[in-house]
Every structure is written in C-alpha cells, then in structure tokens.
Design a protein around this motif. Structure first.
Motif, PDB file in Angstrom:
ATOM      1  N   VAL A 117      41.323  55.225  30.194  1.00  0.00           N
ATOM      2  CA  VAL A 117      41.502  55.701  31.564  1.00  0.00           C
ATOM      3  C   VAL A 117      42.357  54.711  32.351  1.00  0.00           C
ATOM      4  O   VAL A 117      43.255  55.106  33.102  1.00  0.00           O
ATOM      5  N   SER A 118      42.099  53.433  32.170  1.00  0.00           N
ATOM      6  CA  SER A 118      42.880  52.416  32.874  1.00  0.00           C
ATOM      7  C   SER A 118      44.361  52.516  32.542  1.00  0.00           C
ATOM      8  O   SER A 118      45.220  52.349  33.407  1.00  0.00           O
ATOM      9  N   GLU A 119      44.651  52.787  31.271  1.00  0.00           N
ATOM     10  CA  GLU A 119      46.039  52.875  30.847  1.00  0.00           C
ATOM     11  C   GLU A 119      46.755  54.043  31.511  1.00  0.00           C
ATOM     12  O   GLU A 119      47.877  53.911  31.992  1.00  0.00           O
ATOM     13  N   VAL A 120      46.122  55.223  31.523  1.00  0.00           N
ATOM     14  CA  VAL A 120      46.796  56.390  32.087  1.00  0.00           C
ATOM     15  C   VAL A 120      46.883  56.297  33.608  1.00  0.00           C
ATOM     16  O   VAL A 120      47.847  56.786  34.218  1.00  0.00           O
ATOM     17  N   VAL A 121      45.906  55.653  34.242  1.00  0.00           N
ATOM     18  CA  VAL A 121      45.940  55.482  35.694  1.00  0.00           C
ATOM     19  C   VAL A 121      46.924  54.391  36.097  1.00  0.00           C
ATOM     20  O   VAL A 121      47.460  54.405  37.212  1.00  0.00           O
ATOM     21  N   GLY A 122      47.190  53.449  35.181  1.00  0.00           N
ATOM     22  CA  GLY A 122      48.046  52.311  35.523  1.00  0.00           C
ATOM     23  C   GLY A 122      47.290  51.241  36.275  1.00  0.00           C
ATOM     24  O   GLY A 122      47.862  50.492  37.059  1.00  0.00           O
ATOM     25  N   HIS A 123      45.969  51.159  36.019  1.00  0.00           N
ATOM     26  CA  HIS A 123      45.117  50.231  36.757  1.00  0.00           C
ATOM     27  C   HIS A 123      45.306  48.799  36.262  1.00  0.00           C
ATOM     28  O   HIS A 123      45.313  48.543  35.062  1.00  0.00           O
ATOM     29  N   GLN A 124      45.466  47.873  37.209  1.00  0.00           N
ATOM     30  CA  GLN A 124      45.575  46.447  36.909  1.00  0.00           C
ATOM     31  C   GLN A 124      44.483  45.698  37.664  1.00  0.00           C
ATOM     32  O   GLN A 124      44.166  46.043  38.809  1.00  0.00           O
ATOM     33  N   PHE A 125      43.940  44.670  37.046  1.00  0.00           N
ATOM     34  CA  PHE A 125      42.936  43.856  37.724  1.00  0.00           C
ATOM     35  C   PHE A 125      43.631  42.802  38.579  1.00  0.00           C
ATOM     36  O   PHE A 125      44.604  42.172  38.159  1.00  0.00           O
ATOM     37  N   MET A 126      43.125  42.606  39.786  1.00  0.00           N
ATOM     38  CA  MET A 126      43.651  41.593  40.693  1.00  0.00           C
ATOM     39  C   MET A 126      42.672  40.428  40.758  1.00  0.00           C
ATOM     40  O   MET A 126      41.466  40.630  40.880  1.00  0.00           O
ATOM     41  N   HIS A 127      43.216  39.209  40.662  1.00  0.00           N
ATOM     42  CA  HIS A 127      42.377  38.012  40.788  1.00  0.00           C
ATOM     43  C   HIS A 127      42.285  37.659  42.265  1.00  0.00           C
ATOM     44  O   HIS A 127      43.012  36.822  42.784  1.00  0.00           O
ATOM     45  N   TRP A 128      41.381  38.343  42.967  1.00  0.00           N
ATOM     46  CA  TRP A 128      41.295  38.210  44.427  1.00  0.00           C
ATOM     47  C   TRP A 128      40.993  36.791  44.919  1.00  0.00           C
ATOM     48  O   TRP A 128      41.406  36.434  46.028  1.00  0.00           O
ATOM     49  N   PRO A 129      40.265  35.936  44.170  1.00  0.00           N
ATOM     50  CA  PRO A 129      40.053  34.565  44.665  1.00  0.00           C
ATOM     51  C   PRO A 129      41.337  33.802  44.944  1.00  0.00           C
ATOM     52  O   PRO A 129      41.341  32.866  45.740  1.00  0.00           O
ATOM     53  N   LEU A 130      42.447  34.213  44.304  1.00  0.00           N
ATOM     54  CA  LEU A 130      43.725  33.543  44.577  1.00  0.00           C
ATOM     55  C   LEU A 130      44.123  33.691  46.043  1.00  0.00           C
ATOM     56  O   LEU A 130      44.759  32.804  46.618  1.00  0.00           O
ATOM     57  N   PHE A 131      43.769  34.815  46.639  1.00  0.00           N
ATOM     58  CA  PHE A 131      44.205  35.100  47.998  1.00  0.00           C
ATOM     59  C   PHE A 131      43.086  34.926  49.016  1.00  0.00           C
ATOM     60  O   PHE A 131      43.321  34.445  50.127  1.00  0.00           O
ATOM     61  N   LEU A 132      41.875  35.317  48.628  1.00  0.00           N
ATOM     62  CA  LEU A 132      40.800  35.436  49.608  1.00  0.00           C
ATOM     63  C   LEU A 132      39.720  34.380  49.456  1.00  0.00           C
ATOM     64  O   LEU A 132      38.900  34.210  50.356  1.00  0.00           O
ATOM     65  N   GLY A 133      39.708  33.691  48.319  1.00  0.00           N
ATOM     66  CA  GLY A 133      38.658  32.723  48.085  1.00  0.00           C
ATOM     67  C   GLY A 133      37.332  33.366  47.724  1.00  0.00           C
ATOM     68  O   GLY A 133      36.308  32.703  47.693  1.00  0.00           O
ATOM     69  N   LYS A 134      37.314  34.669  47.458  1.00  0.00           N
ATOM     70  CA  LYS A 134      36.097  35.362  47.047  1.00  0.00           C
ATOM     71  C   LYS A 134      36.440  36.359  45.956  1.00  0.00           C
ATOM     72  O   LYS A 134      37.598  36.769  45.814  1.00  0.00           O
ATOM     73  N   GLN A 135      35.431  36.767  45.216  1.00  0.00           N
ATOM     74  CA  GLN A 135      35.635  37.541  43.998  1.00  0.00           C
ATOM     75  C   GLN A 135      36.124  38.955  44.260  1.00  0.00           C
ATOM     76  O   GLN A 135      36.900  39.507  43.502  1.00  0.00           O
ATOM     77  N   HIS A 136      35.659  39.585  45.365  1.00  0.00           N
ATOM     78  CA  HIS A 136      36.014  40.977  45.620  1.00  0.00           C
ATOM     79  C   HIS A 136      36.563  41.140  47.030  1.00  0.00           C
ATOM     80  O   HIS A 136      36.239  40.376  47.939  1.00  0.00           O
ATOM     81  N   ALA A 137      37.376  42.168  47.213  1.00  0.00           N
ATOM     82  CA  ALA A 137      37.990  42.439  48.512  1.00  0.00           C
ATOM     83  C   ALA A 137      37.472  43.742  49.089  1.00  0.00           C
ATOM     84  O   ALA A 137      38.081  44.313  49.980  1.00  0.00           O
TER      85      ALA A 137
END
Length: 841
Positions: free
Chosen positions: A512-532
């Motif tokens: 499903v991820s492949e057909v949707v084109g879903h990519q994981f974002m490493h949010w701590p790089l920007f926000l300092g927390k795991q999820h946005a």
C-alpha cells in the motif's frame, strides 16, 4: 588515521558517485582523493587481468582470489590505504564495482585496522538497467542481469554487517534529510552539518540527474522484467519495516542475503511439476554462471571496443602542467573526464617553491567544447589550509586565458567556450606561497557541446527569493486524501509524507505504501518530537527547511483545519459528501474501537459532536473555504473519480508540473494490491447507516456547508425546508398537497433527530457549542414556521416537546450573570424562551 571507513556499495548507474560527492561536501575524505591510482583504476586493471569485463554479469573466474592478478590488485589496494594514514578526518570508499571485489577489499581493510560501515545504495532496476543499456551499449535484458549480479554481490558483502540502505530516489528527492538519516543510522556526526550545507547540496543534486523513470518503461518490458522489480521491493521492505516501526536509528544486520533472493521467488519461473522445495539462490547462481560462459565468447569484441575508446578523439581528458626543475621543465598530469559531470580533481604539486616564478597551467579540455569551473585552490596537504583560491567572479579575473576561447557571463562559475586552439588557464604567480607540501584542487565539468551554457542562462539574473516548496494535501479524514496521493505518485511521480507518519495503516503495509507513494518523515529533525500530529501554528516556522532548503516539491498529508500556519504554502484540499466521509470515518474508528461501542454509536458521535482532533465536518470544510483561493486548489472527490483528465489538468496547472503518465489505476487493481485496505470504493456506501432520521439530522447541522460545496440537490422535504423560507415552503407544500399522514411522518423524523442529538449532547465540546447552537436554533425556527403554515390540517403535533428539552439543555442555557452563549447571541442580548408547545388546530 580514522579506525573506521564508510563503504558505499551497490549497482552501476544508481548514484554512488553522486552520494560520494555529497559526502565530500560534508567534510568526508575519499581514500581516492590523494591517490594517483584510485579504486576505479584498480578495478579496471583487475578486470583486464582477469580477462573479464565490467559489463559481464557472470561470476568472476573460479579461484580468482588466489590468482597473481588478485595479488597485484591487493598491493595496489594496500598502497591506496596506506596513502590515507596521515588523514585525520572520516574516510569513505565508493565505487560502483566495489561489491564485485569486496572479498579482496575486506581482507585489506581488516589488515589495516579499518572497520567498514556499509551503505547499500540501490535503484529501481527499471531505471538503472535502461541507463546501463544506454551507456554501455548493451541490450535491456543484459542490463537487468548485470543489475542482478551486483545486487547479489552487494547482499553478500553486507552479510552479518551493519548497513544503511539508501535509494537513488531518496537521495534525489531530499538529499539533506537523507544524509541526516544516514548519519543517525551510522551513529556518527558528519564533519559538516548537512543543513548548513543545504544550498551547496541542492545546487549539486538536480532533478535532471535522473534521466530514466521506472514509470516510463514500456508495459511489455515491465511484464518481462517484473521479477527484478519484485527483488528490489524485497530489498526495500526491510528498510520500510524499520522506518514504519520508528526504529530506523541503528544500522540493520543482514543475517542471510540468500533469504532476500529466496523471498523474491519470481526471479525464476515456477516449476509446478515437482513438490520439492526449490533452492532459488542456487538457481540464480547457476543461471549467472551459464550466462558468464556466453559472455566470455564475446570478450574479444569487448577488448576491441575498449581499445577504440582509448584512442585519441574518443575520450575526454584534462591536463595539469606543473613547473619542474627536470630536463623538460614541466610535469604533465592527465585526468580522464566524464562528460557533463562534476569532477573533483586533486593533485600534489611536485615543487611548490617554483610557483613563485612559474604558474600552474590547467588545460581543462582536449577538444572543442564547454568547461565550467566552480573553484580552483592551492592547499596545505598536511592540514588542508587554503593558501589561494579562485571561486568568485572577481577571483576568476586573476586567471589568464590562452587559445581560441570565449568566457561566458555567469554569476557563480567560470564558464569557457573553446572553439579552436588548445585552451589553457594560467594561474597567477604565488609570490607569498610558503615552503611546504601543497596540493592543487579544481571542481569542474566539461562537455563537447554547449549544453552547459544553455543551462547556465537561467542563472544570469539575480536569484529571487525561492517560494515555498511545501505543499499540503489537506482533507477531513476519509475524504479521498489517499486517492489524491495515489494520483500524485502514479501520474506525477511525486512521493508524499504525512504529519502522522501513518505507521498503523498506510505505513504498515509495504504494498500500500508503494502505490500511495508514502514516505516516512523524521520529524525530530524539524520539531524536536517524534510526531507532528498536533502541530501548532507557531511550530510551522520550524518547517522552513522543507520550504526553502529542498530542491523538489515536498507534499505532506494533513487532516488539520485551516490556521495561519498554512499561509506560506500551497494546499490541495480534497472534499467529499459529508455523509460518505463520516460513514467511512466511523468504520475506521470501529477498526480501532476499544470501548465496545457499536458502529451506529460511533457515527452518531461524529455526526453530533465531531472528532476531538479534527472537529466537525462542516467546521473543517468552512475553515478552508473562507480563506484566499489563490494558494488552495479545491478538488471534489466525486469529480476526481468521474473525470481523471480534468483532475490531471487542474493539478498540473496548480503545481506547475506535467504528468509523467495519464493511465489510471482502477479500483480493481488497487483491490488486487490489498483488498482489506481498499475496502469498497462505492460512491454512496454511506446509505446503509444513514436512515431518514440521521440523514435529516445531518442536513440540519450541515446544510449550509453542503450547499456551499455543491451538494444541495437532495429532494428530501427536510432538506428543502432548510434551504428555503417558510413562505416558499408553504407554497410548495400547497402545490404538493401534503397530507396529515405526510406531516405526521415529518413529525416522527424530527422527534428521532432530537432523540439522537439528546443522547450525545453531553459530549459536545465547549468550542463547538456556539456553531451547533446557531444551526439548531435556525432549524428550529424554520421547522416551527413550516408547521404553522399547515394549521389548517387540523392536527396537533408534539415534536416541539423534544426540541424544547434539547434547546434548553444545560449546554445551551443562557444566564446573563454567567455570561454564557446561547443561539449565537452574546451576553447582554435579550433572549426569549422558545415556545413549549404549539397547537396546530
């Protein structure tokens, strides 16, 4: 000397050289940089000694590790490693053919006390193979087999080792975040912070570096080479699983490389005639061995092609002339060039003291063509200190040109067009150069044509401030966001992220991820927390690296209502009939329901109170509709499904890009990928739970929003009553001749509506009370007017009892002393209690 080395392995034409240049920008040192005989040369000589060609997919000759050829190559490798013993920085080794000779390198690196940390670089075979076929002049089938051979060798090299997987698409789409993730998984800090060097990285990593796209491979070739794609997905699956679980912080261990080949059984035809377990890896080895025998028959032809390619006029090279006290008075170094690619040339200066009286001469191209030079340097070899540099237009003025050459205008680089005699660039005399070991460095690219000049035209004007590259894919949950992402991936080649990372649904299922084109974002790089997932407006400033420090569009899914944080960016808002959205959302909640509530109860709560995180459906849609439309593209789900061509045009015009393909993935194809995820695909699947009472209550609470979105064609009497004035309804009613039975049915529906809302009234949040109070009050007055117009029917109806109880509930009580809100009127306004009962007789 460092006690570890980053070893980048993979297949040819998959971006290894590009990743190597990125590592140099981050302050890493290649063991090739200070050597005259680099890894590529060692591999070329070893291929030649083994009577083997780099384009042969078959295995290397049996026992090659014990051959004199391998011993000579080992001596060269040892010398190359020893040349780096004075280096204090972090080392890396990158070459497309490294994986084929990894056993030889592994022994040498271990003997030198260097522990390898592997980076496995992979690219989709439908992209790498066409590129190989074009460059090496081989057919597509042979190119795929060559890709397979390198994958096999790379997997064996990583066996029982920690490794980081990087795809070519990841590097091109987001080089900065990819390099940051590499550092995190390798548990090391780059000498230079990738974010600080993002401008240089993005100037180097350009979309045009990718000339072949998997989606552009003809369908007949996709069917023919489907097994290779399957193997590629199996390799990526391990990376995806780690990122989906949020554990991608350490290098993975590859315990058994044959397991990956065995999982991708489609690489071999099925043998239905036997029930025995087939050893697929051995079959792969056997197949490649047979192919190798045929390849050796063509060795003489390959040798002849290599000889022709080495003749003058067939290759590009540069020369650097150093002054010398030798008999000829100069030392000439010749460097082979790759057409139209940036190359970092580093050479030791033989006698630096002579540069005070005689210049270094650079002959950047051996034929007519174009040369772009970004920097020339003289540095201290011991500590890397820059003694002299030319890297600005003012610096380049100090260089002297000879030959038939034109200097082209450019704000950033030194661009030369050679049209005749030998082109020479003379450096100035270095009168103050200290007496110490000196190195000469140049970053340059060259080609026979003028394409470098054509591309540089766009940079002649001062660069304007870049607009945001961040695009939000917004919607209320279950309104078609996933369909939108599928279209953007399949038809525009655009991957997308999610502020929720979607680990529990889309991100959990690889297909499903492949057909949707879903990519994981490493949010701590920007926000300092795991999820946005609960991103506040003030935190949106922290996403500026995604807006301005990325080369390509960054698409991010959100279900958030509009707020000022979205003002800088473009937004695609997809909406759907609210009944269908709420029905689907209730099913989604039912999947994770931990309170044993029925599906109907979940739907009633969403209908009356909305969702704690995303609010009411109508409030969500109105929040986006009430803001400037120039940065928001509104797409109606039903129109997207019925008219894909118009949708493509709208998206293309809004994002200023062209689709890469116009075929459409059918719902049957999506169900074939995963039937559990792509559940129904029906336009009106909401009708099974929306009986007359829920449908009426939905229109009471949402009729204004539904009308604004173009869903006001419902012929239900309650819908008509809400859309028109009492007088108009009365006229229409008289024409239709409503009977007492019809009015009694109307009465029954309204009583059921009030009953549904009364059960959920305590769940209404304070922030939603004003909006709901206005809607209920307005509907109450309209229905009251409607019943009054039918007094001549001679019947009395008691629906107002339930509505009185509903409207006078504690949530909507008005008290001047407490300054609460009721019916949208604020403190100080005069409020009259609604009628307790109305006689229609």
């Amino acid at each position: 000397m460092s006690n570890s080395i980053i070893t980048v392995i993979g297949t040819p034409k998959n971006g290894i050289s590009i990743l190597g240049q990125c590592l140099r920008m981050l302050g890493m040192t290649s063991i090739d940089d200070q050597a005259q005989t680099d890894a590529s040369t060692i591999h070329s000589l070893l291929f030649q000694d083994l009577d083997h060609s780099p384009t042969m997919a078959g295995p290397l000759p049996q026992g090659w590790m014990q051959s004199p050829c391998a011993k000579r190559a080992r001596q060269r490798i040892n010398a190359l490693i020893a040349n780096c013993r004075n280096e204090t920085g972090s080392l890396f080794l990158a070459d497309p053919f490294l994986c084929r000779f990894m056993p030889l390198w592994a022994e040498a690196l271990q003997e030198a006390g260097l522990a390898s940390r592997f980076v496995l670089m992979v690219r989709h075979p439908w992209e790498a193979a066409p590129s190989l076929a074009r460059v090496e002049n081989i057919d597509l089938a042979k190119a795929h087999l060559l890709w397979l051979a390198h994958v096999r060798d790379a997997l064996h090299a990583c066996q029982d080792q920690g490794y980081v997987l990087v795809t070519f698409d990841q590097l091109l789409a987001d080089p900065v975040s990819t390099l940051v993730r590499m550092g995190t998984e390798l548990n090391m800090a780059w000498p230079n912070d990738p974010w600080s060097f993002s401008s240089s990285l993005l100037d180097f990593i350009q979309p045009r570096l990718k000339r072949h796209h998997a989606s552009n491979l003809p369908d007949k070739d996709k069917q023919k080479f489907h097994a290779y794609e399957r193997l590629y997905k199996e390799i990526r699956r391990g990376q995806w699983a780690g990122m989906a679980e949020g554990n991608a912080v350490e290098p993975r261990q590859l315990q058994n490389p044959n397991a990956t080949l065995q999982t991708a059984k489609g690489i071999m035809p099925a043998q239905s005639s036997t029930t025995e377990t087939t050893d697929w890896p051995d079959l792969v080895e056997s197949l490649l061995d047979v192919i190798g025998q045929y390849e050796k028959q063509a060795a003489s032809r390959l040798t002849e092609q290599k000889r022709i390619a080495a003749e003058p006029g067939h290759s590009l090279f540069a020369q650097v002339v150093f002054p010398s006290t030798r008999k000829r008075g100069e030392i000439v170094e010749t460097i082979p060039l790759i057409a139209d690619e940036w190359q970092h040339i580093t050479l030791p200066v033989p006698e630096p003291i002579l540069l005070r009286d005689k210049p270094i001469i650079l002959k950047p191209l051996n034929t007519n063509g174009t040369v772009m030079i970004s920097v020339l340097k003289l540095v201290k070899l011991t500590i890397g200190e820059v003694l002299w540099a030319a890297q600005t237009p003012q610096d380049f003025e100090a260089l002297k040109l000879s030959g038939t050459v034109l200097r082209m205008p450019d704000l950033d680089n030194f661009i030369l067009l050679a049209t005749g005699d030998e082109l020479c660039v003379c450096l100035p005399l270095m009168g103050k150069l200290p007496d110490c070991p000196v190195g000469f460095e140049v970053w340059m690219r060259a080609c026979r044509g003028q394409q470098i000049i054509h591309r540089s035209i766009g940079y002649r004007q001062p660069r304007q401030k870049r607009s945001s590259n961040l695009v939000w894919l917004a919607s209320y949950p279950r309104s078609g966001n996933t369909l939108l992402r599928i279209i953007l991936n399949h038809n525009f080649g655009l991957k997308s992220y999610s502020i929720y990372n979607d680990n529990s649904d889309i991100g959990k299922i690889f297909e499903v991820s492949e057909v949707v084109g879903h990519q994981f974002m490493h949010w701590p790089l920007f926000l300092g927390k795991q999820h946005a997932s609960k991103l506040q407006p003030k935190e949106f400033e922290q996403l500026d690296p995604l807006r301005y420090k990325t080369q390509n569009l960054k698409l991010v899914k959100t279900h958030s209502p509009y707020h000022e944080g979205f003002a800088k960016d473009k937004v695609i808002y997809i909406y759907r009939d609210g009944r269908a959205a709420l029905r689907s959302f209730a099913s989604y909640k039912d999947k994770f329901n931990q309170n044993n509530r029925s599906l109907s109860e979940l739907l009633d709560t969403l209908l009356c109170c909305g969702d704690n995180m995303f609010g009411l459906w109508s409030e969500h849609a109105l929040s986006w509709m009430q803001h400037p439309k120039d940065k928001i593209l509104f797409l109606k789900f039903e129109d997207v499904v019925s008219d894909f061509n118009t949708t493509f045009k709208k998206i293309a015009a809004f994002l200023e890009i062209d689709p890469v393909r116009t075929d459409v993935l059918s719902f049957q194809q999506l169900q074939a990928i995963n039937a559990d995820f792509f559940r129904k695909g029906q336009k009106k699947s909401w009708q099974d739970l929306f009986d007359d009472a829920r449908n009426a209550l939905f229109w009471i609470l949402n009729h204004e929003t539904m009308s604004a979105l173009g869903y006001d064609n419902d012929q239900h009497l309650i819908c008509e009553t809400l859309k028109t004035s009492g007088q108009k309804v009365a006229r229409n009613s008289q024409k239709r001749g409503y009977s007492v039975e019809c009015l009694m049915e109307f009465d029954q529906i309204l009583q059921e509506c009030a009953g549904i809302f009364s059960k959920n009234i305590d769940k209404v949040l304070n922030s939603k009370r004003l909006l709901i109070g206005k809607q209920l009050r307005k509907a109450y007055l309209q229905f009251l007017d409607f019943f009054k117009t039918h007094a001549s029917q001679g019947s009395v109806y008691g629906w107002t009892n339930k509505w009185d109880a509903l409207l006078n509930n504690k949530i909507f009580l008005y008290t001047v002393s407490q300054k609460k809100i009721i019916w949208g009127l604020r403190n100080g306004d005069e409020i009259t209690s609604p009628s307790r009962r109305i006689d229609l007789g």
